[in-house]
Design a protein around this motif. Structure first.
Motif, PDB file in Angstrom:
ATOM      1  N   THR A 356      14.395 -33.073 -13.286  1.00  0.00           N
ATOM      2  CA  THR A 356      14.650 -33.037 -11.847  1.00  0.00           C
ATOM      3  C   THR A 356      14.451 -34.419 -11.229  1.00  0.00           C
ATOM      4  O   THR A 356      13.811 -35.300 -11.812  1.00  0.00           O
ATOM      5  CB  THR A 356      13.698 -32.041 -11.165  1.00  0.00           C
ATOM      6  OG1 THR A 356      12.347 -32.428 -11.431  1.00  0.00           O
ATOM      7  CG2 THR A 356      13.940 -30.633 -11.672  1.00  0.00           C
ATOM      8  N   HIS A 357      14.998 -34.563 -10.012  1.00  0.00           N
ATOM      9  CA  HIS A 357      14.822 -35.792  -9.243  1.00  0.00           C
ATOM     10  C   HIS A 357      13.338 -35.957  -8.877  1.00  0.00           C
ATOM     11  O   HIS A 357      12.627 -34.963  -8.691  1.00  0.00           O
ATOM     12  CB  HIS A 357      15.692 -35.718  -7.976  1.00  0.00           C
ATOM     13  CG  HIS A 357      15.761 -37.004  -7.223  1.00  0.00           C
ATOM     14  ND1 HIS A 357      14.809 -37.374  -6.311  1.00  0.00           N
ATOM     15  CD2 HIS A 357      16.684 -38.011  -7.240  1.00  0.00           C
ATOM     16  CE1 HIS A 357      15.123 -38.555  -5.788  1.00  0.00           C
ATOM     17  NE2 HIS A 357      16.260 -38.960  -6.342  1.00  0.00           N
ATOM     18  N   ILE A 360      11.957 -33.808  -6.077  1.00  0.00           N
ATOM     19  CA  ILE A 360      12.078 -32.352  -6.199  1.00  0.00           C
ATOM     20  C   ILE A 360      10.735 -31.765  -6.647  1.00  0.00           C
ATOM     21  O   ILE A 360      10.035 -32.339  -7.493  1.00  0.00           O
ATOM     22  CB  ILE A 360      13.199 -31.987  -7.191  1.00  0.00           C
ATOM     23  CG1 ILE A 360      14.561 -32.462  -6.662  1.00  0.00           C
ATOM     24  CG2 ILE A 360      13.242 -30.494  -7.445  1.00  0.00           C
ATOM     25  CD1 ILE A 360      15.012 -31.791  -5.387  1.00  0.00           C
ATOM     26  N   ARG A 362       8.697 -29.992  -8.862  1.00  0.00           N
ATOM     27  CA  ARG A 362       8.880 -29.599 -10.261  1.00  0.00           C
ATOM     28  C   ARG A 362       8.217 -28.255 -10.573  1.00  0.00           C
ATOM     29  O   ARG A 362       8.719 -27.483 -11.404  1.00  0.00           O
ATOM     30  CB  ARG A 362       8.331 -30.684 -11.178  1.00  0.00           C
ATOM     31  CG  ARG A 362       9.082 -32.005 -11.060  1.00  0.00           C
ATOM     32  CD  ARG A 362       8.573 -33.028 -12.053  1.00  0.00           C
ATOM     33  NE  ARG A 362       9.306 -34.276 -11.925  1.00  0.00           N
ATOM     34  CZ  ARG A 362       9.040 -35.377 -12.641  1.00  0.00           C
ATOM     35  NH1 ARG A 362       8.049 -35.345 -13.531  1.00  0.00           N
ATOM     36  NH2 ARG A 362       9.757 -36.477 -12.463  1.00  0.00           N
ATOM     37  N   TRP A 365      10.516 -25.552  -9.499  1.00  0.00           N
ATOM     38  CA  TRP A 365      11.669 -25.461 -10.414  1.00  0.00           C
ATOM     39  C   TRP A 365      11.270 -24.757 -11.711  1.00  0.00           C
ATOM     40  O   TRP A 365      11.997 -23.900 -12.219  1.00  0.00           O
ATOM     41  CB  TRP A 365      12.220 -26.850 -10.708  1.00  0.00           C
ATOM     42  CG  TRP A 365      13.106 -26.900 -11.915  1.00  0.00           C
ATOM     43  CD1 TRP A 365      12.817 -27.405 -13.131  1.00  0.00           C
ATOM     44  CD2 TRP A 365      14.428 -26.356 -12.022  1.00  0.00           C
ATOM     45  NE1 TRP A 365      13.860 -27.245 -13.996  1.00  0.00           N
ATOM     46  CE2 TRP A 365      14.874 -26.587 -13.337  1.00  0.00           C
ATOM     47  CE3 TRP A 365      15.271 -25.701 -11.147  1.00  0.00           C
ATOM     48  CZ2 TRP A 365      16.119 -26.199 -13.790  1.00  0.00           C
ATOM     49  CZ3 TRP A 365      16.521 -25.304 -11.592  1.00  0.00           C
ATOM     50  CH2 TRP A 365      16.938 -25.553 -12.895  1.00  0.00           C
ATOM     51  N   CYS A 369      13.147 -21.636 -10.730  1.00  0.00           N
ATOM     52  CA  CYS A 369      14.472 -22.293 -10.785  1.00  0.00           C
ATOM     53  C   CYS A 369      14.992 -22.581  -9.376  1.00  0.00           C
ATOM     54  O   CYS A 369      16.161 -22.324  -9.050  1.00  0.00           O
ATOM     55  CB  CYS A 369      15.475 -21.428 -11.548  1.00  0.00           C
ATOM     56  SG  CYS A 369      15.150 -21.334 -13.310  1.00  0.00           S
ATOM     57  N   LEU A 371      15.338 -25.573  -6.392  1.00  0.00           N
ATOM     58  CA  LEU A 371      15.349 -27.022  -6.126  1.00  0.00           C
ATOM     59  C   LEU A 371      15.065 -27.228  -4.653  1.00  0.00           C
ATOM     60  O   LEU A 371      15.871 -26.866  -3.797  1.00  0.00           O
ATOM     61  CB  LEU A 371      16.700 -27.622  -6.517  1.00  0.00           C
ATOM     62  CG  LEU A 371      17.070 -27.526  -7.996  1.00  0.00           C
ATOM     63  CD1 LEU A 371      18.528 -27.880  -8.207  1.00  0.00           C
ATOM     64  CD2 LEU A 371      16.184 -28.441  -8.828  1.00  0.00           C
ATOM     65  N   ILE A 388      20.273 -34.163  -7.922  1.00  0.00           N
ATOM     66  CA  ILE A 388      18.967 -33.500  -7.827  1.00  0.00           C
ATOM     67  C   ILE A 388      18.520 -32.894  -9.149  1.00  0.00           C
ATOM     68  O   ILE A 388      17.338 -32.570  -9.311  1.00  0.00           O
ATOM     69  CB  ILE A 388      18.993 -32.413  -6.727  1.00  0.00           C
ATOM     70  CG1 ILE A 388      20.097 -31.392  -6.990  1.00  0.00           C
ATOM     71  CG2 ILE A 388      19.167 -33.053  -5.358  1.00  0.00           C
ATOM     72  CD1 ILE A 388      20.123 -30.242  -5.984  1.00  0.00           C
ATOM     73  N   LEU A 389      19.417 -32.720 -10.098  1.00  0.00           N
ATOM     74  CA  LEU A 389      19.051 -32.117 -11.381  1.00  0.00           C
ATOM     75  C   LEU A 389      19.963 -32.653 -12.480  1.00  0.00           C
ATOM     76  O   LEU A 389      21.178 -32.764 -12.288  1.00  0.00           O
ATOM     77  CB  LEU A 389      19.175 -30.588 -11.304  1.00  0.00           C
ATOM     78  CG  LEU A 389      18.878 -29.805 -12.589  1.00  0.00           C
ATOM     79  CD1 LEU A 389      17.392 -29.927 -12.960  1.00  0.00           C
ATOM     80  CD2 LEU A 389      19.272 -28.337 -12.444  1.00  0.00           C
TER      81      LEU A 389
END
Length: 535
Positions: A356-357, A360, A362, A365, A369, A371, A388-389
């Motif tokens: 991920t960015h 973001i 984490r 995510w 899942c 973002l 972003i991913l």
């Protein structure tokens, strides 16, 4: 060239004279691409003659002409085309063959790509070349170089005019330099004599001499101010200090009112665009990039999933490596949609590596899942596309499309069988398979799509526009004389697919502040970065 045209206008062919009726370029199946008629002939008749030509050719024998009751066809194969002369039966066959040889040399000069697309692009040049060789159905006494010279249409008068114009420009520049040197010398001598800007004289008061010299220098600078374009032979005019003048593309209030009246009367929607009254916008990207960082001129959230595949296969068809790299990009259209939370669905494949960015969250995510910005009080940038991913599939087991090549030697010839198989649910389009070929292939079987030989690149190009459930398999076969079967490698493959092999989908986009749903559009596609067989 003028003399040839004069002869063409005065010469008339009596009935029954030896004459060429038409010079044509047709496809192998008789489709006319370019046809130039040199006698009065109806369209129906020439189309009938061209339609009958493929039926008269005996592929088992090597001839350069074929006759009917009324006309004679003199032809020569040119890769996937036929160069064809249609003459009456009283014409001199030897002279017709010489004409055909000259035209066969001219056609590649003006049309390097000997296929239907290349002929369409160069059709007017080919017609002009045919006109230079044939006049009123009779051959002109010209060779290849003379025809090329005539078609270049160089003008001696134009060259002379350009030379004179350039010499005037050079003389003006030299004169300007001499004037500048002279003024500098006069200024230096006046300073030595005590007539500088601090003394009186010449101007009637202090600074008079300096002002006089400055005005002279300004006059000379206007003479020496040349640009490199078409205006080099005259000084640049002064820009007007007042007045707007004529502005191209501007819309006055009166013209706006007139256009609105026309729109209301004729129901022509969209004729008047209020937003374009100023400078014109360029490119489609202006629809996604709002002016400024906080306005509401965009359209919600756009999400785009991109994947690129790299495949290397051996000559035997075994996959040496297959890697996929993907990225999810987000574009915020307005400030109201900048506090976003993107819900993503994955395929659950453990071999897919995600990253991920840095901005973001984490943990969110990994668990859900989702973002979202790691700092919920901050928003994403507006008007700038942001990745972003990212993800990577190091060893892809099922390729979207598999291409195999089976070359074999049959006597002195080499026969190549190409085959593709598609077991993916993706919609694949614009499939190109390029096979190196250093001879003149005979394409014997096209099971799907279209194929041609590109002589300029030395490639057999196989193209399939779309692969769906109706054509998951396809094949191509061609034969090349006196060729080593190993010379058909490496083979390159290219295609575009709608969707991604990783199975990533965007389910929803919500506002992190109000948790309300936001309008969004999502797209996904796969393209080839490298796909080689037998490299």
């Amino acid at each position: 060239r003028r003399g040839a045209r004069g002869r063409r206008e005065t010469r008339k062919s009596p009935p029954g004279a030896m004459v060429v009726l038409s010079a044509c370029l047709t496809s192998k199946n008789g489709k006319p691409l370019v046809a130039r008629q040199f006698v009065e002939m109806s369209r129906i008749r020439i189309e009938g003659l061209l339609a009958a030509f493929p039926k008269l050719i005996n592929t088992g024998k090597q001839h350069t002409y074929v006759e009917t009751e009324s006309v004679r066809y003199v032809y020569q194969p040119m890769e996937s085309l036929y160069l064809l002369l249609i003459t009456n039966k009283s014409s001199n066959i030897m002279e017709d063959l010489e004409t055909l040889r000259l035209l066969a040399k001219l056609v590649p000069e003006f049309c390097p790509e000997l296929d239907e697309d290349g002929v369409r692009e160069q059709c007017f040049d080919l017609i002009l070349a045919f006109d230079e060789v044939l006049a009123m159905g009779h051959r002109e006494n010209l060779n290849l170089q003379q025809v090329k010279t005539a078609l270049e249409m160089e003008s001696h008068e134009e060259k002379l005019h350009q030379m004179i114009r350039q010499s005037k420009i050079n003389e003006a520049k030299e004169e300007a330099k001499r004037k500048a040197v002279s003024i500098d010398q006069n200024k230096a001598s006046r300073a030595k004599a005590g007539l500088s800007g601090s003394s009186s004289g010449m101007g009637g008061g202090p600074g008079g001499g300096g002002g006089f010299l400055d005005n002279d220098r300004k006059a000379v600078s206007r003479v020496s101010d040349f640009d490199g374009g078409a205006s080099e032979d005259r000084p640049r005019p002064k820009a007007p200090t007042k007045g707007k003048g004529m502005q191209l593309g501007s819309k006055t209030k009166k013209s706006q009112d007139v256009l609105r009246a026309m729109q209301a009367e004729d129901e022509l929607m969209g004729m008047v665009d209020e937003s374009n009254s100023g400078a014109p916008q360029r490119g489609p990207s202006s629809q996604h990039k709002p002016s400024g960082g906080g306005g509401g001129g965009g359209e919600g959230v756009s999400l785009k999933a991109e994947e690129r595949i790299v495949v290397r296969m051996s000559k035997d068809g075994n996959v040496d490596s297959a890697e996929v790299k993907g990225e999810l990009k987000m574009l915020i259209g307005n400030a109201e949609s900048s506090y976003t939370r993107v819900q993503v669905e994955t395929s659950g494949d453990k071999s897919i590596q995600f990253k991920t960015h840095p901005n973001i969250n984490r943990g969110l995510w990994a668990e859900e899942c989702v973002l979202s910005h790691r700092d919920q009080s901050k928003n994403f940038p507006v008007g700038n596309e942001l990745g972003i991913l990212k993800w990577r599939i190091p060893n892809l087991s099922n390729l979207p499309i598999t291409v195999s090549c089976w070359p074999s030697a049959v006597g002195n010839n080499a026969t190549v069988n190409l085959e593709y198989e598609c077991e993916s649910n993706l919609t694949i389009s614009n499939v190109y398979v390029c096979v190196p070929c250093h001879g003149s292939p005979n394409i014997t079987d096209i099971g799907e799509g279209d194929a041609r030989y590109n002589a300029k690149k030395g490639m057999v190009e196989w193209k399939v526009d779309l692969i769906d459930t109706s054509n998951r398999n396809g094949s191509l076969e061609f034969t090349v004389p006196d060729t080593d079967p190993d010379s058909f490698f490496p083979i390159s493959v290219n295609f575009v697919a709608e969707g991604v092999v990783s199975g990533i989908k965007v389910l929803a986009v919500t506002d992190t502040r109000s948790e309300s749903a936001l309008a969004f559009n999502a797209s996904a596609f796969l393209e080839v970065e490298e796909y080689e067989i037998g490299a």
